[in-house]
Enzyme design. Sequence first.
Site, PDB file in Angstrom:
ATOM      1  N   LYS A  13       0.611  -1.197   0.185  1.00 54.99           N
ATOM      2  CA  LYS A  13      -0.104  -0.304  -0.057  1.00 54.99           C
ATOM      3  C   LYS A  13       0.921   1.460   0.219  1.00 54.99           C
ATOM      4  CE  LYS A  13      -2.951  -0.714   4.071  1.00 54.99           C
ATOM      5  NZ  LYS A  13      -1.912  -1.953   3.929  1.00 54.99           N
ATOM      6  N   ARG A  88     -10.021   1.596   7.984  1.00 57.90           N
ATOM      7  CA  ARG A  88      -8.942   0.045   8.480  1.00 57.90           C
ATOM      8  C   ARG A  88     -10.612  -1.025   9.326  1.00 57.90           C
ATOM      9  NH1 ARG A  88      -3.665   0.878   8.737  1.00 57.90           N
ATOM     10  NH2 ARG A  88      -2.313  -1.007   8.711  1.00 57.90           N
ATOM     11  N   ARG A 122      11.930  -5.168   5.066  1.00 54.99           N
ATOM     12  CA  ARG A 122      11.201  -4.196   5.623  1.00 54.99           C
ATOM     13  C   ARG A 122      12.373  -3.340   5.926  1.00 54.99           C
ATOM     14  NH1 ARG A 122       5.329  -2.094   5.114  1.00 54.99           N
ATOM     15  NH2 ARG A 122       5.475  -2.252   7.501  1.00 54.99           N
ATOM     16  N   ARG A 155      10.901  -1.018  11.520  1.00 57.82           N
ATOM     17  CA  ARG A 155       9.564  -0.094  12.641  1.00 57.82           C
ATOM     18  C   ARG A 155       9.605  -1.973  13.841  1.00 57.82           C
ATOM     19  NH1 ARG A 155       4.680   0.781   8.359  1.00 57.82           N
ATOM     20  NH2 ARG A 155       3.437  -0.537  10.264  1.00 57.82           N
ATOM     21  N   ARG A 166      -0.774  -8.146  13.872  1.00 54.77           N
ATOM     22  CA  ARG A 166      -1.359  -7.559  12.968  1.00 54.77           C
ATOM     23  C   ARG A 166      -2.018  -8.356  11.459  1.00 54.77           C
ATOM     24  NH1 ARG A 166       3.514  -4.914  11.165  1.00 54.77           N
ATOM     25  NH2 ARG A 166       2.351  -3.510   9.410  1.00 54.77           N
TER      26      ARG A 166
HETATM   27  P1  AMP Z   1       0.059   0.998   8.232  1.00 55.52           P
HETATM   28  O1  AMP Z   1       1.810   2.055   8.867  1.00 55.52           O
HETATM   29  O2  AMP Z   1      -0.464   1.259   7.787  1.00 55.52           O
HETATM   30  O3  AMP Z   1       1.065  -0.228   8.279  1.00 55.52           O
HETATM   31  O4  AMP Z   1      -0.264   1.373  10.877  1.00 55.52           O
HETATM   32  C1  AMP Z   1       0.826   0.337  11.307  1.00 55.52           C
HETATM   33  C2  AMP Z   1      -0.582   1.074  12.501  1.00 55.52           C
HETATM   34  O5  AMP Z   1      -1.229   2.253  12.851  1.00 55.52           O
HETATM   35  C3  AMP Z   1      -1.198   0.181  12.784  1.00 55.52           C
HETATM   36  O6  AMP Z   1      -0.734  -1.306  12.531  1.00 55.52           O
HETATM   37  C4  AMP Z   1      -1.900   0.967  13.805  1.00 55.52           C
HETATM   38  O7  AMP Z   1      -1.886   0.506  14.591  1.00 55.52           O
HETATM   39  C5  AMP Z   1      -1.912   1.636  13.275  1.00 55.52           C
HETATM   40  N1  AMP Z   1      -3.164   2.480  12.251  1.00 55.52           N
HETATM   41  C6  AMP Z   1      -2.412   3.150  10.669  1.00 55.52           C
HETATM   42  N2  AMP Z   1      -3.835   3.636  10.090  1.00 55.52           N
HETATM   43  C7  AMP Z   1      -4.496   3.357  11.191  1.00 55.52           C
HETATM   44  C8  AMP Z   1      -6.807   2.929  11.357  1.00 55.52           C
HETATM   45  N3  AMP Z   1      -6.833   3.828   9.567  1.00 55.52           N
HETATM   46  N4  AMP Z   1      -6.685   2.788  12.040  1.00 55.52           N
HETATM   47  C9  AMP Z   1      -5.744   2.317  13.550  1.00 55.52           C
HETATM   48  N5  AMP Z   1      -5.225   2.125  13.699  1.00 55.52           N
HETATM   49  C10 AMP Z   1      -4.437   2.843  13.063  1.00 55.52           C
END
Ligand code: AMP
Length: 215
Positions: A13, A88, A122, A155, A166
């Site tokens: 993404k 999400r 990553r 990360r 996740r």
């Molecule tokens: P990502 O970088 O999109 O993988 O997001 C990393 C973390 O941020 C996720 O595992 C969630 O803990 C939080 N997060 C990101 N976007 C959302 C969302 N739309 N709703 C809730 N938590 C989010």
Amino acid sequence: MKLVLLGPPGSGKGTYSSRIAKEFEIPHISTGDLLREEVKKGTELGERAKEYMNRGELVPNEIVLEILKQRLQQPDCERGFILDGFPRNLEQAKILGTIATIDLVIYLDVPDEIIIERLSNRRICRECGAIYNLKSMPPKVPGKCDVCGSELYQRDDDKPETIKNRLEVYREQTKPLIDHYKEKGILAEFKIEKEIPVEEGVESIKKLIQEKLNK
Ligand code: AMP
């Protein structure tokens, strides 16, 4: 043009959104990046979000929405945007429907084996956020960003235990959005069965967007 990129963690993404954003001259809005920024700045919202993120759980809707709404109010969003990592869950999708009319949701369908391999390899640039993969897209100089020369890091939530969590959260809360957007008639699927060059993926996604625009 208002786009959403939907898919499991590690489906590409972030990589695809930033490329598509450049091609179509719209901002790339990643709620994960916005949240990490708040954590880095040590804001109250960031402090609250951090514990959920470290466990690989979703941050409560009100925190994410607060941050997202602020971002969507900025003038560069007038021409549209590409959302990465939002919505999400169903509640977020419903709220998004009240604040914007989404033109297309692109679903990146990637098998678990590829995801686990990608997430564990990553690495990300601390400064500019460029994304690398130690196997398929390594930096030219180990540990350094090709774009700005800054240090690369892994990360915390890309460590094996959190990855598992996740993926579970994705299956339970985010996957139902596929049917939600299918019913609305705005879902386009992009199935990735094996690793492909980023360029190839970008071209396929561009085609899906063009098809939608030509309708
Ligand atoms: P990502 O970088 O999109 O993988 O997001 C990393 C973390 O941020 C996720 O595992 C969630 O803990 C939080 N997060 C990101 N976007 C959302 C969302 N739309 N709703 C809730 N938590 C989010």
